[in-house]
Design an enzyme around this catalytic site. Structure first.
Site, PDB file in Angstrom:
ATOM      1  N   ASP A   1      16.556  38.823  69.607  1.00 19.31           N
ATOM      2  CA  ASP A   1      17.409  37.714  69.194  1.00 19.31           C
ATOM      3  C   ASP A   1      18.473  38.197  68.214  1.00 19.31           C
ATOM      4  OD1 ASP A   1      14.524  36.858  69.798  1.00 19.31           O
ATOM      5  OD2 ASP A   1      15.616  34.989  70.078  1.00 19.31           O
TER       6      ASP A   1
ATOM      7  N   ASP B   1      17.613  37.718  74.249  1.00 21.85           N
ATOM      8  CA  ASP B   1      18.686  37.047  73.507  1.00 21.85           C
ATOM      9  C   ASP B   1      19.587  38.087  72.840  1.00 21.85           C
ATOM     10  OD1 ASP B   1      17.852  34.610  74.380  1.00 21.85           O
ATOM     11  OD2 ASP B   1      17.230  33.834  72.429  1.00 21.85           O
TER      12      ASP B   1
ATOM     13  N   TYR C   1      24.451  35.960  72.145  1.00 18.28           N
ATOM     14  CA  TYR C   1      24.716  34.569  71.744  1.00 18.28           C
ATOM     15  C   TYR C   1      26.161  34.151  72.017  1.00 18.28           C
ATOM     16  CZ  TYR C   1      20.058  34.294  69.796  1.00 18.28           C
ATOM     17  OH  TYR C   1      18.688  34.292  69.657  1.00 18.28           O
TER      18      TYR C   1
ATOM     19  N   ASN D   1      16.640  33.131  76.868  1.00 14.59           N
ATOM     20  CA  ASN D   1      17.338  31.910  77.285  1.00 14.59           C
ATOM     21  C   ASN D   1      18.846  31.995  77.048  1.00 14.59           C
ATOM     22  OD1 ASN D   1      16.113  31.816  74.591  1.00 14.59           O
ATOM     23  ND2 ASN D   1      17.230  29.887  74.361  1.00 14.59           N
ATOM     24  N   HIS D   2      19.278  32.785  76.052  1.00 14.17           N
ATOM     25  CA  HIS D   2      20.722  32.903  75.824  1.00 14.17           C
ATOM     26  C   HIS D   2      21.399  33.806  76.848  1.00 14.17           C
ATOM     27  CE1 HIS D   2      21.090  30.491  72.184  1.00 14.17           C
ATOM     28  NE2 HIS D   2      19.862  30.905  71.911  1.00 14.17           N
TER      29      HIS D   2
ATOM     30  N   HIS E   1      10.354  37.167  76.603  1.00 12.20           N
ATOM     31  CA  HIS E   1      11.120  36.535  75.532  1.00 12.20           C
ATOM     32  C   HIS E   1      10.339  35.464  74.781  1.00 12.20           C
ATOM     33  CE1 HIS E   1      14.540  35.385  73.216  1.00 12.20           C
ATOM     34  NE2 HIS E   1      14.490  34.147  73.656  1.00 12.20           N
TER      35      HIS E   1
ATOM     36  N   HIS F   1       9.394  25.079  65.465  1.00 15.71           N
ATOM     37  CA  HIS F   1      10.491  25.131  66.424  1.00 15.71           C
ATOM     38  C   HIS F   1      10.038  25.957  67.631  1.00 15.71           C
ATOM     39  CE1 HIS F   1      14.645  24.174  67.139  1.00 15.71           C
ATOM     40  NE2 HIS F   1      14.844  25.390  67.608  1.00 15.71           N
ATOM     41  N   HIS F   2      10.338  25.483  68.809  1.00 12.95           N
ATOM     42  CA  HIS F   2       9.886  26.122  70.062  1.00 12.95           C
ATOM     43  C   HIS F   2       8.355  26.076  70.209  1.00 12.95           C
ATOM     44  CE1 HIS F   2      13.899  27.491  70.739  1.00 12.95           C
ATOM     45  NE2 HIS F   2      13.868  28.475  69.861  1.00 12.95           N
TER      46      HIS F   2
ATOM     47  N   HIS G   1      12.527  34.877  70.624  1.00 12.17           N
ATOM     48  CA  HIS G   1      12.806  33.459  70.780  1.00 12.17           C
ATOM     49  C   HIS G   1      12.679  32.678  69.478  1.00 12.17           C
ATOM     50  CE1 HIS G   1      13.811  30.066  73.185  1.00 12.17           C
ATOM     51  NE2 HIS G   1      12.631  29.495  73.169  1.00 12.17           N
ATOM     52  N   VAL G   2      11.548  32.799  68.806  1.00  9.47           N
ATOM     53  CA  VAL G   2      11.350  32.114  67.526  1.00  9.47           C
ATOM     54  C   VAL G   2      11.972  33.007  66.453  1.00  9.47           C
ATOM     55  CG1 VAL G   2       9.610  31.355  65.880  1.00  9.47           C
ATOM     56  CG2 VAL G   2       9.257  30.998  68.337  1.00  9.47           C
ATOM     57  N   HIS G   3      12.924  32.448  65.701  1.00  9.27           N
ATOM     58  CA  HIS G   3      13.705  33.277  64.773  1.00  9.27           C
ATOM     59  C   HIS G   3      12.961  33.472  63.456  1.00  9.27           C
ATOM     60  CE1 HIS G   3      17.412  31.906  67.219  1.00  9.27           C
ATOM     61  NE2 HIS G   3      16.687  32.804  67.843  1.00  9.27           N
TER      62      HIS G   3
HETATM   63 FE   LIG Z   1      15.550  32.527  72.667  1.00  8.08          FE
END
Ligand SMILES: [Fe+2]
Ligand SMILES: *[C@@H]1O[C@H](CO)[C@@H](O)[C@H](O)[C@H]1NC(C)=O
Ligand SMILES: *[C@@H]1O[C@H](CO)[C@@H](O)[C@H](O)[C@H]1NC(C)=O
Ligand SMILES: *[C@@H]1O[C@H](CO)[C@@H](O)[C@H](O)[C@H]1NC(C)=O
Ligand SMILES: *[C@@H]1O[C@H](CO)[C@@H](O)[C@H](O)[C@H]1NC(C)=O
Ligand SMILES: *[C@@H]1O[C@H](CO)[C@@H](O)[C@H](O)[C@H]1NC(C)=O
Length: 466
Positions: A165, A194, A197, A231-232, A316, A325-326, A353-355
């Site tokens: 990410d 990711d 972005y 996903n990005h 991911h 989140h997520h 995915h999870v930042h």
């Molecule tokens: Fe992601």
């Protein structure tokens, strides 16, 4: 008697309860950080600078180009005209120059037209050898180098970096700098998805795919990054006529997916040194009967742990994450595949995915059969460790909200930017460490020794039979 209990002891009891329940879980780091969100670096930043000269090759990146590690895919962009798709290369200790010729692709994305994107696969390289390579023609050639991995074998030490990410903010640059300066010296990156972005911009401004590739060139032109799609990378914009998912990503990032009989663009596997790496796709069909399912069912039994003891899965979206989140986005994938990760003794699953950052205990949750109520993760010494390393530093910022109290299966979690390394020592032992960006380059904010599950199971069962 109960009436006789003083209020003080009730509080004490309560306190004990709170303490034990919170401390059953692992560590929720109390590290405090400042300026937790940063903007993308402006386009005129040093990291995005164009190489000098007309049509000079830019955005150079390499990845493994075959199953065993004797191939390299070299990719780059020429901005003005197609130019040449040839790579000239030679071993450090040789003056015999060889060459390979690839080809280029272009694509349009709404009103953006891509530059010329070259991909050239070099095959049959010697193992464990430093090669120089040259791109471009005339007075705009550029030279780089890479080192091939040692021959595949069970006790070959090898160090992987882990980045996810990433994006292109000032924090992204700090993460990359910390990875480059880490004394553990990662030899290849497992990138957990990711990338750029670019989709954060109006019309998914694909110029940000170009700028990202110029930013990371300083690392990925010299060591392979093993890509997985996040996903990005989907870049789905049907309302503007862009209904083909993953279009920019598939044109720009080639991976060695063309195993015989496999036609799965985002799922592939490689051997590298003593590791067998399976890259899965969280955003391609993965239910029963899908290509990804069939491929994986064929792939897992094939892994020969006497040859590649370390079985690593990269995808991911995490299967276990205790950030809100997520939350549970990976649940359907977990229901499908965790049973096989346990069965085949996958050592570790890396996700993004999870930042934020998180490492689980060795746990599994595969006993549930819809009516037996056995639906709680439990310690399982032969199950994978799940690591979320989506903390590269993109413009969406960090995530702070977590399941509270920390569940037992979560060993360590902290919302800070950083990267990790996975250092394989031999067939039984590897050392893993996570580094946060605020620390000095050699500081490890979380670390753990890994004992290879396959070899551990053999020695455990031989000990049991004594
Ligand atoms: Fe992601
Ligand atoms: C090559 O360099 C010369 C000067 O050294 C310059 O005049 C010429 O335009 C350059 N050619 C290209 C294709 O950039
Ligand atoms: C693409 O369209 C957007 C929005 O209409 C505009 O801002 C941008 O300048 C256009 N880009 C090109 C290359 O035409
Ligand atoms: C990015 O990091 C590199 C290496 O630390 C540094 O030289 C460069 O100035 C940084 N650029 C930006 C825009 O932060
Ligand atoms: C597994 O790898 C070992 C070591 O390379 C080799 O000796 C053995 O034949 C392989 N087993 C199979 C089933 O291929
Ligand atoms: C594997 O590496 C670990 C850590 O360096 C070491 O303690 C162990 O003795 C090694 N095992 C073998 C079989 O070499």
């Amino acid at each position: 008697m109960a009436m006789g209990l003083g209020l003080g002891s009730v509080y004490l009891l309560l306190l004990c309860f709170v303490l034990t329940s919170c401390c059953n879980g692992g560590i929720s780091s109390s590290y405090s950080r400042t300026n937790d969100i940063s903007a993308d670096m402006p386009l005129n930043s040093d990291v995005f600078a164009l190489p000098h000269g007309f049509n000079a090759p830019q955005q150079v990146h390499i990845t493994q180009g075959d199953h065993e590690g004797r191939g390299v895919i070299v990719s780059w962009v020429t901005p003005n005209e197609p130019g040449s798709s040839k790579v000239i290369y030679w071993a450090e200790n040789s003056n015999v120059k060889q060459h390979a010729v690839g080809s280029f692709v272009t694509y349009k994305y709404y009103n953006y037209s891509s530059p010329y994107i070259h991909h050239c696969t070099i095959k049959n390289l010697e193992y464990n050898t430093k090669y120089f390579y040259e791109l471009g023609t005339g007075n705009v050639t550029r030279q780089f180098w890479f080192t091939t991995p040692p021959e595949v074998g069970p006790d070959v030490p090898y160090t992987f970096g882990l980045i996810g990410d990433l994006g292109q903010t000032f924090d992204s640059n700090r993460t990359l700098t910390h990875y480059e300066s880490n004394p553990a010296k990662g030899q290849a990156v497992l990138f957990v998805g990711d990338l750029s972005y670019a989709d954060a911009y109006p019309l998914h401004d694909n110029n940000r795919w170009d700028s990202w590739a110029r930013f990371v060139e300083r690392s990925v032109a010299y060591q392979p990054w093993i890509w997985s799609a996040g996903n990005h990378e989907i870049d789905y914009l049907p309302e503007y006529g862009e209904g083909e998912p993953f279009k920019p990503y598939t044109h720009r990032y080639y991976v060695p997916y063309e195993a015989p009989g496999v036609h799965l663009r985002f799922g592939y596997s490689i051997k590298r040194a003593s590791a067998y790496i399976i890259v899965m796709s969280s955003y391609s069909a993965y239910g029963m009967y899908t290509p990804q399912y069939k491929w994986l069912m064929n792939e897992l039994p094939k892994v020969n742990r006497s040859e590649t003891p370390w079985l690593i899965v990269v995808m991911h979206c995490p299967l276990y994450s205790t950030y809100l989140h997520h939350y549970m986005e990976g649940e359907t994938m977990r229901v499908m595949y965790e049973q096989y990760f346990v069965k085949y003794k996958v050592d570790v699953v890396f996700s993004g995915h999870v930042h934020a950052y998180e490492r689980t205990e060795r746990i599994s949750n595969v006993a549930y059969n819809i009516e037996n109520g056995l639906c709680t993760p439990r310690n399982d010494e032969y199950a994978p460790v799940y690591i979320t390393i989506g903390d590269g530093g993109n413009q969406e910022g960090l995530l702070y909200e977590m399941v509270d109290p920390q569940p037992k299966y979560s060993a360590f979690r902290e919302p800070s930017y950083g990267h990790a390394t996975f250092e394989i020592k031999n067939r039984t032992t590897a050392y893993y460490a996570w580094h946060r960006n605020q620390d000095g380059y050699s500081v490890e904010a979380d670390s753990v020794w890994f004992h290879n599950l396959y070899w551990k199971s053999l020695s455990d069962s031989s000990a049991a039979s004594l």
